[in-house]
Design an enzyme around this catalytic site. Structure first.
Site, mmCIF file in Angstrom:
data_model
loop_
_atom_site.group_PDB
_atom_site.id
_atom_site.type_symbol
_atom_site.label_atom_id
_atom_site.label_comp_id
_atom_site.label_asym_id
_atom_site.label_seq_id
_atom_site.Cartn_x
_atom_site.Cartn_y
_atom_site.Cartn_z
ATOM 1 N N PRO A 150 0.828 -1.212 0.000
ATOM 2 C CA PRO A 150 0.000 0.000 0.000
ATOM 3 C C PRO A 150 0.857 1.255 0.000
ATOM 4 O O PRO A 150 1.829 1.351 0.752
ATOM 5 C CB PRO A 150 -0.800 -0.125 1.302
ATOM 6 C CG PRO A 150 0.022 -1.030 2.170
ATOM 7 C CD PRO A 150 0.708 -1.979 1.248
ATOM 8 N N GLN A 193 -7.039 -1.305 1.445
ATOM 9 C CA GLN A 193 -6.540 -1.084 2.800
ATOM 10 C C GLN A 193 -7.400 -0.043 3.513
ATOM 11 O O GLN A 193 -7.575 1.078 3.022
ATOM 12 C CB GLN A 193 -5.090 -0.611 2.795
ATOM 13 C CG GLN A 193 -4.500 -0.571 4.212
ATOM 14 C CD GLN A 193 -3.142 0.075 4.284
ATOM 15 O OE1 GLN A 193 -3.020 1.282 4.058
ATOM 16 N NE2 GLN A 193 -2.129 -0.690 4.605
ATOM 17 N N TYR A 222 -0.638 5.014 12.683
ATOM 18 C CA TYR A 222 -2.026 5.447 12.529
ATOM 19 C C TYR A 222 -2.888 4.854 13.653
ATOM 20 O O TYR A 222 -2.373 4.270 14.602
ATOM 21 C CB TYR A 222 -2.521 5.108 11.122
ATOM 22 C CG TYR A 222 -1.712 5.841 10.077
ATOM 23 C CD1 TYR A 222 -1.675 7.238 10.057
ATOM 24 C CD2 TYR A 222 -0.949 5.150 9.148
ATOM 25 C CE1 TYR A 222 -0.900 7.920 9.127
ATOM 26 C CE2 TYR A 222 -0.174 5.831 8.210
ATOM 27 C CZ TYR A 222 -0.151 7.216 8.204
ATOM 28 O OH TYR A 222 0.622 7.892 7.297
#
Length: 357
Positions: free
Chosen positions: A23, A98, A179
């Protein structure tokens, strides 16, 4: 290296090879989060890899961190992603979207509702972020209430359903790179006193409940997760208990029978060996900066089932063919990674184009 060109079974899917597109945020979506007009071409060009994992895609307004990143929670988003999944499937590829909730790695100027970012605790990451007004310091986030944590889990579930509506083969939970999910892991970002903070079990709870909710909604064979044990960026410090948290987390996630575990490996070989033993399903390994001559080593040794690559795939739409033939690779242009138009996005030449040029 020949091992990576062999087909492999991953959950309910048969992949044409063991190479994965990692990703990568490209920041080329429309302002409402709908994938941009060139996105289907971009992903379709790279459908020769066994699996594509898309750029981080927000599951809600609160989940957005950066400018012009895509979403997957509205009808417009679904329609945009349908073009992408169709382009990839037409070439025999497989695609997992994702799901990325940025948490505190967000700025109000970058989100649709322009609200304060949310996080496990009201602790700023002490780093700036690019906005339409230029670089600005990320403000202190608002701590999620316990009920809001549960609503965020529901947002992930909803986004996973919309991803399947859009034709995706599955979703990958972004539990890495500082994150929201990883913010729950780290004592430096999570000082909660409810069931989502404190002990290893509590700090791992959010990730496990997100995975369970998504697996219930779309099936465990369509559910995966990416982790980056030991990441130390943007104020994330998992502390001395970090490796034990990942051993506990991976063992619990393994019980769910998910499609795969995607590890960004940062050098703790002992921990990697332990996680490999704990995880019974497909393991994807991403070693940042791995040189070309080492491609295939982890599959050949049995340490991984698939290997993921980022910048080399970004710059080489025919990455698999170049590896098979020993052809040279295009170099990626960092100036065009984020935002912009076709340049550095869909105009990297394939091998046949480069030869005829």
């Amino acid at each position: 290296m020949n091992h990576v060109f062999l087909p492999v079974r991953m959950g309910h899917h048969t992949l044409q090879n063991r190479l994965v597109m990692a990703p990568m945020t490209r920041s080329r979506a429309e302002l409402d989060g709908t994938p941009g007009p060139l996105a289907a071409r971009y992903y379709g060009q790279r459908a020769g890899l066994g699996l594509i994992v898309t750029e981080g895609t927000q599951p809600s307004d609160d989940g957005q961190g950066y400018l012009t990143t895509p979403g997957i929670y509205t009808d417009a988003h679904v329609a945009g992603w349908q073009k992408i999944t169709a382009a990839v499937h037409a070439k025999g590829g497989r695609l997992f979207i994702q799901l990325m909730h940025a948490g505190r790695m967000s700025h109000p100027d970058n989100t649709p509702h322009h609200r304060q970012g949310v996080a496990p605790s009201a602790i700023a990451p002490n780093t700036p972020m690019f906005t339409m007004k230029g670089m600005q310091d990320i403000p202190v986030p608002r701590a999620l209430s316990t009920d809001e944590v549960r609503q965020t889990i529901a947002d992930f579930r909803h986004a996973a359903r919309r991803a399947i509506d859009a034709g995706a083969d599955g979703v990958e939970i972004h539990g890495a790179n500082a994150y929201l999910v990883q913010q729950f892991f780290a004592p430096s970002a999570n000082t909660r006193t409810d069931e989502y903070g404190g002990s290893i079990e509590n700090r791992a709870r959010f990730a496990i409940e997100v995975a369970k909710a998504i697996a219930e909604e779309i099936g465990p064979h369509r559910t995966a997760i990416r982790l980056s044990p030991g990441t130390a960026m943007w104020g994330i410090d998992e502390g001395a208990e970090g490796p034990d948290l990942y051993r506990y987390l991976v063992a619990e996630l393994d019980k769910l029978g998910l499609a795969y575990l995607h590890l960004m490996h940062l050098g703790n070989e002992a921990l990697l060996a332990d996680l490999r033993k704990l995880w019974k399903q497909t393991l994807i390994l991403n070693r940042p900066g791995r040189p070309r001559e080492q491609i295939g080593n982890d599959v050949a040794s049995g340490l991984a089932d698939l290997e993921a690559y980022g910048q080399m795939v970004l710059a080489n739409p025919d990455f698999v063919e170049r590896l098979k033939t020993g052809a040279p690779l295009n170099d990626a242009d960092p100036r065009t990674y984020f935002g912009g138009d076709a340049q550095g996005y869909v105009d990297y030449p394939a091998l046949d184009e480069a030869i005829s040029a």
